[in-house]
Design a protein around this motif. Structure first.
Motif, short mmCIF file in Angstrom:
data_model
loop_
_atom_site.label_atom_id
_atom_site.label_comp_id
_atom_site.label_asym_id
_atom_site.label_seq_id
_atom_site.Cartn_x
_atom_site.Cartn_y
_atom_site.Cartn_z
N ASP A 65 -16.45 19.56 -18.95
CA ASP A 65 -16.21 18.38 -18.11
C ASP A 65 -14.95 17.67 -18.57
OD1 ASP A 65 -16.93 17.02 -20.42
OD2 ASP A 65 -18.90 16.43 -19.68
N CYS A 66 -14.60 16.60 -17.85
CA CYS A 66 -13.36 15.89 -18.13
C CYS A 66 -13.37 15.24 -19.53
CB CYS A 66 -13.11 14.82 -17.06
SG CYS A 66 -11.48 14.08 -17.10
N VAL A 67 -14.50 14.64 -19.89
CA VAL A 67 -14.59 13.94 -21.17
C VAL A 67 -14.44 14.90 -22.35
CG1 VAL A 67 -16.09 12.57 -22.68
CG2 VAL A 67 -15.99 12.07 -20.24
N SER A 68 -15.17 16.02 -22.32
CA SER A 68 -15.08 16.98 -23.42
C SER A 68 -13.70 17.63 -23.45
CB SER A 68 -16.18 18.04 -23.32
OG SER A 68 -16.09 18.76 -22.10
N GLY A 69 -13.08 17.80 -22.27
CA GLY A 69 -11.74 18.36 -22.22
C GLY A 69 -10.73 17.45 -22.87
N ILE A 70 -10.80 16.16 -22.58
CA ILE A 70 -9.89 15.19 -23.19
C ILE A 70 -10.10 15.13 -24.70
CG2 ILE A 70 -9.41 12.71 -23.37
CD1 ILE A 70 -9.70 12.52 -20.36
N ASP A 71 -11.36 15.22 -25.13
CA ASP A 71 -11.67 15.20 -26.56
C ASP A 71 -11.03 16.39 -27.28
OD1 ASP A 71 -13.21 14.20 -28.92
OD2 ASP A 71 -14.17 16.16 -28.73
N LYS A 72 -11.15 17.58 -26.67
CA LYS A 72 -10.56 18.78 -27.27
C LYS A 72 -9.04 18.67 -27.34
CE LYS A 72 -13.97 21.97 -27.70
NZ LYS A 72 -14.20 22.88 -28.85
#
Length: 225
Positions: A32-39
């Protein structure tokens, strides 16, 4: 080379991951967008594959995040939204390519290689340092016309050093680039040391005109001799 896939469809995400791992890429995923930004904020990659329609936000937010962080990853949009407006918006935001679903895995692989070449290798097929000539796509290393035989981790470490010449890199950064999400399997980074030790010996035995230098308490850097 290390790739991040940001895709919410589990089946497609796994198919892409498995196909890239067969090509010897280190692959990480986000759903998802949140986990993508975190990575993206936590790690470095050679290429990021991003779907536009993600839970929690648009994939274009990830492209903006990469640009704001001044990251150097090649970015390829993979989306079912095959409209001119989406393509133009993605490219204007800083994406390097746009691939509409459905697509053939062979085409995706070719797009990834091309994007990484343009972004990280200045369009060159080979990377050179001193008398070392490395082909990321063929996964081969030649020194003064003779092939240098490396295992997978040794090659990945050499590749990382050669795209970061004269740059001090920590053991953690090296482990993340070579092991990705499996960094814990590096036995508290001791395995990084042993692989670098073996790589340095092979380079020295092959009369390489470059060396990996240890900077005590900080990490390593590779310089031409």
């Amino acid at each position: 080379m290390k790739i991040l896939i940001v895709e919410d469809e589990p089946g497609l995400r796994e198919v892409i991951k498995e196909s890239l791992e067969k090509e010897k890429y280190i692959v990480e995923t986000a759903h998802d967008c949140v986990s993508g930004i975190d990575k993206i904020g936590s790690y470095d990659y050679d290429c990021v594959l991003i779907d536009i329609m993600l839970p929690g936000g648009s994939g274009l937010a990830l492209v903006k995040e990469l640009k704001e962080l001044q990251k150097k990853e090649a970015v390829i949009i993979i989306s079912a939204k095959d409209s001119v407006d989406d393509k133009v918006t993605s490219l204007d935001l800083g994406a390097d390519d746009y691939l509409a679903k459905p697509f053939h895995l062979a085409e995706l692989h070719a797009r990834i290689k091309s994007a990484i070449r343009r972004k990280s290798h200045n369009g060159d097929t080979f990377i050179t340092l001193g008398n070392i000539r490395l082909s990321p796509e063929q996964r081969s290393v030649v020194i003064d016309g003779s092939e240098l035989i490396l295992n997978r981790k040794e090659f990945d470490l050499l590749y990382y050093f050669m795209i970061n010449p004269n740059r001090l890199v920590s053991k953690t950064a090296l482990a993340e680039s070579v092991w990705g999400d499996y960094i814990d399997q590096a036995d508290n980074l001791d395995f990084v040391y042993s692989q670098i030790k073996n790589l340095r010996k092979k380079l020295k035995d092959a009369s390489a005109e470059a060396d990996i230098q240890a900077v005590y308490g900080m990490g390593y850097k590779m310089t031409a001799l």
